[in-house]
Scaffold this active site. Structure first.
Site, PDB file in Angstrom:
ATOM      1  N   ALA A  10      42.177 -17.929 -44.311  1.00 15.34           N
ATOM      2  CA  ALA A  10      42.522 -16.501 -44.205  1.00 15.34           C
ATOM      3  C   ALA A  10      42.149 -15.720 -45.466  1.00 15.34           C
ATOM      4  O   ALA A  10      42.493 -14.547 -45.583  1.00 15.34           O
ATOM      5  CB  ALA A  10      44.016 -16.351 -43.908  1.00 15.34           C
ATOM      6  N   TYR A 153      25.160 -27.888 -39.099  1.00 11.42           N
ATOM      7  CA  TYR A 153      26.153 -26.845 -38.796  1.00 11.42           C
ATOM      8  C   TYR A 153      26.303 -26.725 -37.280  1.00 11.42           C
ATOM      9  O   TYR A 153      27.433 -26.691 -36.764  1.00 11.42           O
ATOM     10  CB  TYR A 153      25.744 -25.506 -39.420  1.00 11.42           C
ATOM     11  N   PRO A 183      31.469 -16.423 -31.866  1.00 11.76           N
ATOM     12  CA  PRO A 183      30.712 -15.244 -32.270  1.00 11.76           C
ATOM     13  C   PRO A 183      29.244 -15.563 -32.550  1.00 11.76           C
ATOM     14  O   PRO A 183      28.898 -16.690 -32.902  1.00 11.76           O
ATOM     15  CB  PRO A 183      31.394 -14.800 -33.572  1.00 11.76           C
TER      16      PRO A 183
HETATM   17  P1  NDP Z   1      33.996 -16.710 -44.621  1.00 11.42           P
HETATM   18  O1  NDP Z   1      33.167 -17.529 -45.571  1.00 11.42           O
HETATM   19  O2  NDP Z   1      34.167 -15.267 -44.902  1.00 11.42           O
HETATM   20  O3  NDP Z   1      35.438 -17.382 -44.465  1.00 11.42           O
HETATM   21  C1  NDP Z   1      35.596 -18.769 -44.376  1.00 11.42           C
HETATM   22  C2  NDP Z   1      37.057 -19.134 -44.610  1.00 11.42           C
HETATM   23  O4  NDP Z   1      37.176 -20.565 -44.498  1.00 11.42           O
HETATM   24  C3  NDP Z   1      37.529 -18.748 -46.009  1.00 11.42           C
HETATM   25  O5  NDP Z   1      38.811 -18.171 -45.924  1.00 11.42           O
HETATM   26  C4  NDP Z   1      37.617 -20.084 -46.742  1.00 11.42           C
HETATM   27  O6  NDP Z   1      38.698 -20.056 -47.666  1.00 11.42           O
HETATM   28  C5  NDP Z   1      37.922 -21.047 -45.590  1.00 11.42           C
HETATM   29  N1  NDP Z   1      37.535 -22.405 -45.950  1.00 11.42           N
HETATM   30  C6  NDP Z   1      36.289 -22.902 -46.132  1.00 11.42           C
HETATM   31  N2  NDP Z   1      36.350 -24.170 -46.535  1.00 11.42           N
HETATM   32  C7  NDP Z   1      37.670 -24.494 -46.617  1.00 11.42           C
HETATM   33  C8  NDP Z   1      38.390 -25.654 -47.010  1.00 11.42           C
HETATM   34  N3  NDP Z   1      37.757 -26.777 -47.397  1.00 11.42           N
HETATM   35  N4  NDP Z   1      39.730 -25.636 -46.975  1.00 11.42           N
HETATM   36  C9  NDP Z   1      40.391 -24.511 -46.585  1.00 11.42           C
HETATM   37  N5  NDP Z   1      39.782 -23.383 -46.210  1.00 11.42           N
HETATM   38  C10 NDP Z   1      38.433 -23.381 -46.243  1.00 11.42           C
HETATM   39  O7  NDP Z   1      33.326 -16.933 -43.196  1.00 11.42           O
HETATM   40  P2  NDP Z   1      33.703 -16.411 -41.718  1.00 11.42           P
HETATM   41  O8  NDP Z   1      34.898 -15.590 -41.741  1.00 11.42           O
HETATM   42  O9  NDP Z   1      32.472 -15.848 -41.147  1.00 11.42           O
HETATM   43  O10 NDP Z   1      33.965 -17.795 -41.000  1.00 11.42           O
HETATM   44  C11 NDP Z   1      35.160 -18.116 -40.305  1.00 11.42           C
HETATM   45  C12 NDP Z   1      34.833 -19.073 -39.176  1.00 11.42           C
HETATM   46  O11 NDP Z   1      34.007 -18.400 -38.222  1.00 11.42           O
HETATM   47  C13 NDP Z   1      34.073 -20.324 -39.593  1.00 11.42           C
HETATM   48  O12 NDP Z   1      34.588 -21.421 -38.873  1.00 11.42           O
HETATM   49  C14 NDP Z   1      32.641 -20.021 -39.157  1.00 11.42           C
HETATM   50  O13 NDP Z   1      31.912 -21.193 -38.890  1.00 11.42           O
HETATM   51  C15 NDP Z   1      32.888 -19.206 -37.897  1.00 11.42           C
HETATM   52  N6  NDP Z   1      31.802 -18.355 -37.475  1.00 11.42           N
HETATM   53  C16 NDP Z   1      31.243 -17.434 -38.329  1.00 11.42           C
HETATM   54  C17 NDP Z   1      30.198 -16.631 -37.897  1.00 11.42           C
HETATM   55  C18 NDP Z   1      29.498 -15.661 -38.793  1.00 11.42           C
HETATM   56  O14 NDP Z   1      28.374 -15.232 -38.464  1.00 11.42           O
HETATM   57  N7  NDP Z   1      30.093 -15.235 -39.887  1.00 11.42           N
HETATM   58  C19 NDP Z   1      29.718 -16.717 -36.518  1.00 11.42           C
HETATM   59  C20 NDP Z   1      30.361 -17.720 -35.723  1.00 11.42           C
HETATM   60  C21 NDP Z   1      31.373 -18.475 -36.178  1.00 11.42           C
HETATM   61  P3  NDP Z   1      38.673 -20.665 -49.147  1.00 11.42           P
HETATM   62  O15 NDP Z   1      37.260 -20.604 -49.641  1.00 11.42           O
HETATM   63  O16 NDP Z   1      39.620 -19.783 -49.914  1.00 11.42           O
HETATM   64  O17 NDP Z   1      39.191 -22.047 -48.983  1.00 11.42           O
HETATM   65  C1  8X3 Z   2      27.506 -18.561 -37.440  1.00  8.40           C
HETATM   66  C2  8X3 Z   2      26.498 -17.878 -36.615  1.00  8.40           C
HETATM   67  O1  8X3 Z   2      24.067 -17.903 -35.909  1.00  8.40           O
HETATM   68  O2  8X3 Z   2      24.538 -18.273 -38.252  1.00  8.40           O
HETATM   69  O3  8X3 Z   2      28.202 -19.529 -36.705  1.00  8.40           O
HETATM   70  O4  8X3 Z   2      24.992 -19.984 -36.650  1.00  8.40           O
HETATM   71  S1  8X3 Z   2      24.956 -18.559 -36.864  1.00  8.40           S
END
Ligand code: NDP
Ligand code: 8X3
Length: 253
Positions: A10, A153, A183
Site C-alpha cells: 500500500a 513476470y 489491469p
Molecule cells: P508500484 O511499484 O507502484 O507498487 C508496488 C507495491 O508493492 C509497493 O507498495 C511495494 O511496497 C509493494 N511491494 C513490492 N515488493 C514487496 C515486498 N517484497 N514486500 C512487501 N511489499 C512489496 O506498482 P503498482 O501499483 O503498479 O503494482 C501493484 C500490483 O499491480 C502489482 O502486483 C503489479 O504486478 C500489478 N499490476 C500493475 C500494472 C501496471 O501497469 N502498473 C498492471 C497490471 C498489474 P514497498 O516497496 O514499500 O515494499
Molecule cells: C503490468 C502490465 O503490460 O507491463 O502487469 O505487463 S504489463
C-alpha cells in the site's frame, strides 16, 4: 456496518490508491509494505482525510515468518478481515529469457507468487473460521498473455491467475469470494521499479497515450468489494482505451 480490508503493497501505486478509496468508503484499513516512512505517511493521510481506522504492518512479503508474525500482532477486533487485497508485486528487467538476471527472476517469483501465498495461507483459515471473506488478487494482462521479454513476470502473473481460480474452487464451499483484477498499463512506480530506477526510460512506457491511473483500478476494486453477498466479480480485465492487448497500444508519435 464498517468492514476491514487488508491491502498488501500500500506504499505506492494501486495499493495506496485502493487504501485511500476504501477508507473513504466505510472500510477500516490494514496497510502493509516495506517502506515504513511511506506507510506512516499514508496512515496519517487516511486518518486526517477519512473516518477510517488504520493499522500499518511493516514487513517484506517474501519473508514467510515475518508475514505470520505481523498478522499475529493484529488486535482481536481487527482479526475479522472482510477483504484481503493481494496487491504487492513487481516486475524486474525486460530481457529475453535466455539472458535474464536469475536474481530478478527469484525476486519476482518470491514476491508475486510465494508472497501472495504466504499471506493468503495465513488469512484464509481466519476467513473460513469467521464464515465470510473476499480475496482480491492483482493479476495483470501479463497473466493472460505473454509478450516479448516479459517471460518471468508473465509467468508469475499466469500463476496468480491459476491461484485465483484454485482459491475460488477450494473456498467455494465456505462462501468466500475470490476476484481477479487484471489491469493493462497503469502509470505507477511499476516501470521505475522494472527499469531499476532509470526514471527516464520508465516515463517513455506511458508516453504518447493516456494510460490507466492507480485510481482507475482502485475504483474497480471498490466496486468488486462492495457487491451484494450473492455477487462475486470473478475476473476484471481493464485496459486504457489506447490499449488493445499486451502488444497493441495506439501511441501518438
Ligand atoms: P508500484 O511499484 O507502484 O507498487 C508496488 C507495491 O508493492 C509497493 O507498495 C511495494 O511496497 C509493494 N511491494 C513490492 N515488493 C514487496 C515486498 N517484497 N514486500 C512487501 N511489499 C512489496 O506498482 P503498482 O501499483 O503498479 O503494482 C501493484 C500490483 O499491480 C502489482 O502486483 C503489479 O504486478 C500489478 N499490476 C500493475 C500494472 C501496471 O501497469 N502498473 C498492471 C497490471 C498489474 P514497498 O516497496 O514499500 O515494499
Ligand atoms: C503490468 C502490465 O503490460 O507491463 O502487469 O505487463 S504489463
Amino acid at each position: 456496518m464498517k468492514k476491514i480490508a487488508l491491502i498488501t503493497g500500500a506504499t505506492s501505486g494501486i495499493g495506496k490508491a485502493t487504501a485511500l478509496k476504501l477508507a473513504e468508503n466505510n472500510f477500516d484499513i490494514i496497510i502493509t509494505g516495506r517502506r515504513k516512512n511511506l506507510l506512516n505517511k499514508l496512515e496519517k493521510q487516511i486518518k486526517e482525510t477519512t473516518k477510517a481506522n488504520v493499522i500499518s504492518l511493516n514487513f517484506d512479503i517474501r519473508n514467510k515468518s515475518e508475514v505470520g508474525k505481523n498478522i499475529d500482532t493484529l488486535p482481536e477486533n481487527w482479526e475479522k478481515i472482510d477483504v484481503l487485497i493481494n496487491n504487492a508485486g513487481l516486475a524486474l528487467g525486460v530481457n529475453p529469457i535466455y539472458s535474464g538476471e536469475i536474481d530478478d527472476w527469484e525476486t519476482m517469483i518470491d514476491t508475486n507468487v510465494k508472497g501472495l501465498l504466504y499471506i493468503s495461507r495465513k488469512i484464509m483459515p481466519m476467513m473460513i473460521a469467521q464464515g465470510y471473506g473476499h480475496i482480491v488478487n492483482l493479476c495483470s494482462i501479463a497473466g493472460k498473455e505473454v509478450y516479448p521479454n516479459g517471460n518471468i513476470y508473465c509467468a508469475t502473473k499466469h500463476a496468480v491467475d491459476a491461484l485465483t481460480k484454485a482459491m475460488r474452487i477450494d473456498l467455494n464451499k465456505f462462501g468466500i469470494k475470490v476476484t481477479s483484477i487484471s489491469p493493462g498499463m497503469v502509470d505507477t512506480e511499476f516501470s521505475n521499479v522494472r527499469y531499476k530506477g532509470d526514471n527516464e526510460k520508465a516515463k517513455t512506457v506511458y508516453n504518447g497515450f493516456t494510460p490507466l491511473y492507480a485510481d482507475d483500478i482502485a475504483e474497480s476494486i471498490l466496486f468488486a468489494a462492495t457487491r451484494p453477498k450473492h455477487v462475486n466479480i470473478a475476473d476484471m480485465l481493464i485496459f486504457p482505451t489506447a490499449q488493445a492487448n499486451s502488444s497493441v497500444v495506439n501511441k501518438k508519435k
